[in-house]
Design an enzyme around this catalytic site. Structure first.
Site, PDB file in Angstrom:
ATOM      1  N   GLU A 243     -25.692  39.506  -6.648  1.00  0.00           N
ATOM      2  CA  GLU A 243     -24.727  38.500  -7.079  1.00  0.00           C
ATOM      3  C   GLU A 243     -23.289  38.969  -6.869  1.00  0.00           C
ATOM      4  OE1 GLU A 243     -25.632  35.953 -10.504  1.00  0.00           O
ATOM      5  OE2 GLU A 243     -23.789  36.708 -11.412  1.00  0.00           O
ATOM      6  N   ARG A 269       6.650  20.890   3.978  1.00  0.00           N
ATOM      7  CA  ARG A 269       7.576  20.640   2.862  1.00  0.00           C
ATOM      8  C   ARG A 269       8.956  21.217   3.186  1.00  0.00           C
ATOM      9  NH1 ARG A 269       9.184  17.830  -1.652  1.00  0.00           N
ATOM     10  NH2 ARG A 269       9.674  19.176  -3.418  1.00  0.00           N
ATOM     11  N   GLN A 280      12.082  33.522   2.792  1.00  0.00           N
ATOM     12  CA  GLN A 280      11.360  34.788   2.712  1.00  0.00           C
ATOM     13  C   GLN A 280      10.501  34.885   1.452  1.00  0.00           C
ATOM     14  OE1 GLN A 280      13.276  38.831   1.983  1.00  0.00           O
ATOM     15  NE2 GLN A 280      12.933  38.937   4.196  1.00  0.00           N
TER      16      GLN A 280
END
Length: 379
Positions: A243, A269, A280
């Site tokens: 798992e 955007r 940056q």
């Protein structure tokens, strides 16, 4: 060391990714949790996800840990219903694999083909109210009776519990022996004495239903014991190896999806006359997301590679689980920040954050992984 995928492995990944995206697109209008609907389990079975590492003789694909992880990576990337990915992983790694590796031949013949096909759903019943990180102190008990065992106790946070047909549960047969006094059982949901509670309300992974499960003098025949009495602890830890390595590949896929979504968003955007990607502070945050996930990916692949070689993999698995869970949680938080107010609205990005919070808790908390790492270092 070869870092490339073969044509067969690449084709398997791309094929599953495309099929999962198509299925996921058709499911967006669904009203309830996907894990509650049998048709989704059957579809996962058709895609080969639920039996990827189960031997072919029992209906599986007989893949190793690395190839199985790669499939779950594709599943997590293509399916935004992360709870369903998690539920499928719990079904396969915590339930099917213990039966495949430790079940008696008759039990394997009876259950595994149906589990691989999604016709039989399994839930893992280990956690208790007072036994979470410390599973050596189980209050659930099993006592000997003619032809089998009588199981009594209460489990909680049973993944797939409300829809499970079978439950892999662990009980103490010798309270004085702790970890070495536990036994693993395969219990039919319909068996007398089994009581499945109502689904639990959770902040994330909503497509994987979880519930408490109680046992009141529930009879379990000897043929439904996994391994031998007293071997439950090692069997559970073996399932946790599967798992922690392979299931968490699904969260690598989720992280890949987040990087794709964030990259597209910051390019489109605009603020102050420039795309967000030109700032940056934005581009560096995205770079950190990629750094985290690529580092975690290498650790996960190495853990699976060691499992496939039958090498000791405890340290590699703990490092992998810790890196993936912490990395994907931080990357999901970064994604919300980079989407701004839009990331706080109901949608894929906000859901991804809620779905990644429990990664640092289930399958052994992050601090438990650090403890395991320290132990492997001899500290």
């Amino acid at each position: 060391m070869d870092f490339g995928w073969s044509e067969e492995q690449s084709a398997r990944y791309e094929r599953l990714l495309a099929e999962v995206r198509a299925v996921c697109a058709d499911s967006h209008e669904a009203g309830g949790p996907l894990g509650a609907e049998r048709r989704h389990w059957l579809r996962l079975g058709e895609l080969g996800v639920l039996g990827s590492c189960v031997p072919a003789a029992y209906g599986g694909q007989d893949l190793g840990a690395l190839d199985t992880a790669r499939l779950f990576e594709a599943l997590g990337r293509g399916c935004s219903h992360t709870g369903l990915v998690f539920g499928a992983g719990a079904h396969l790694f915590a339930c099917a694999m213990p039966i495949a590796e430790f079940g008696r031949p008759g039990l394997r013949d009876k259950l595994l083909a149906g589990m691989c096909a999604g016709e039989v759903i399994a839930g893992n019943a280990m956690t208790e109210r007072e036994a979470g990180s410390d599973v050596s102190v189980l209050a659930t008990t099993a006592r000997r009776t003619a032809g089998g065992w009588l199981l009594s106790g209460e489990k909680t946070f049973v993944s797939n519990g409300p829809v499970a047909d079978v439950l892999i549960t662990y009980a103490s047969v010798d309270p004085n022996a702790g970890y070495f006094g536990q036994t693993a059982f395969v219990v039919d949901r319909a068996a007398p004495g089994v009581r499945v509670g109502a689904p639990m309300a959770k902040m994330g992974l909503g497509d994987c239903l979880a519930s408490p499960v109680g046992f009141a003098d529930c009879f379990v025949p000897d043929e439904r014991v996994l391994g031998e009495p007293g071997q439950g602890g090692p069997i559970f830890q073996r399932s946790m190896g599967w798992e922690r390595a392979c299931l968490f590949a699904g969260f690598l896929g989720l992280a890949d999806r987040l990087v794709e979504q964030v990259t597209a968003h910051v390019r489109a955007r605009r603020q102050f006359g420039l795309p967000l990607s030109r700032f940056q502070a934005v581009s560096h945050r995205l770079a950190d997301m990629v750094l985290r996930i690529e580092g975690a990916r290498l650790l996960l692949y190495r853990a699976c590679w060691q499992m496939d070689r039958d090498d000791p993999a405890e340290l590699a698995i703990a490092l992998s689980k810790l890196a993936v869970s912490e990395g994907v949680l931080n990357s999901a938080l970064d994604a919300v920040r980079l989407f701004g107010a839009r990331g706080y609205l109901d949608g894929d990005v906000e859901a991804a954050l809620r779905d990644t919070v429990p990664t640092v808790i289930f399958s052994g908390t992050s601090d438990i992984q650090r403890q395991l790492i320290a132990r492997e270092l001899g500290l």
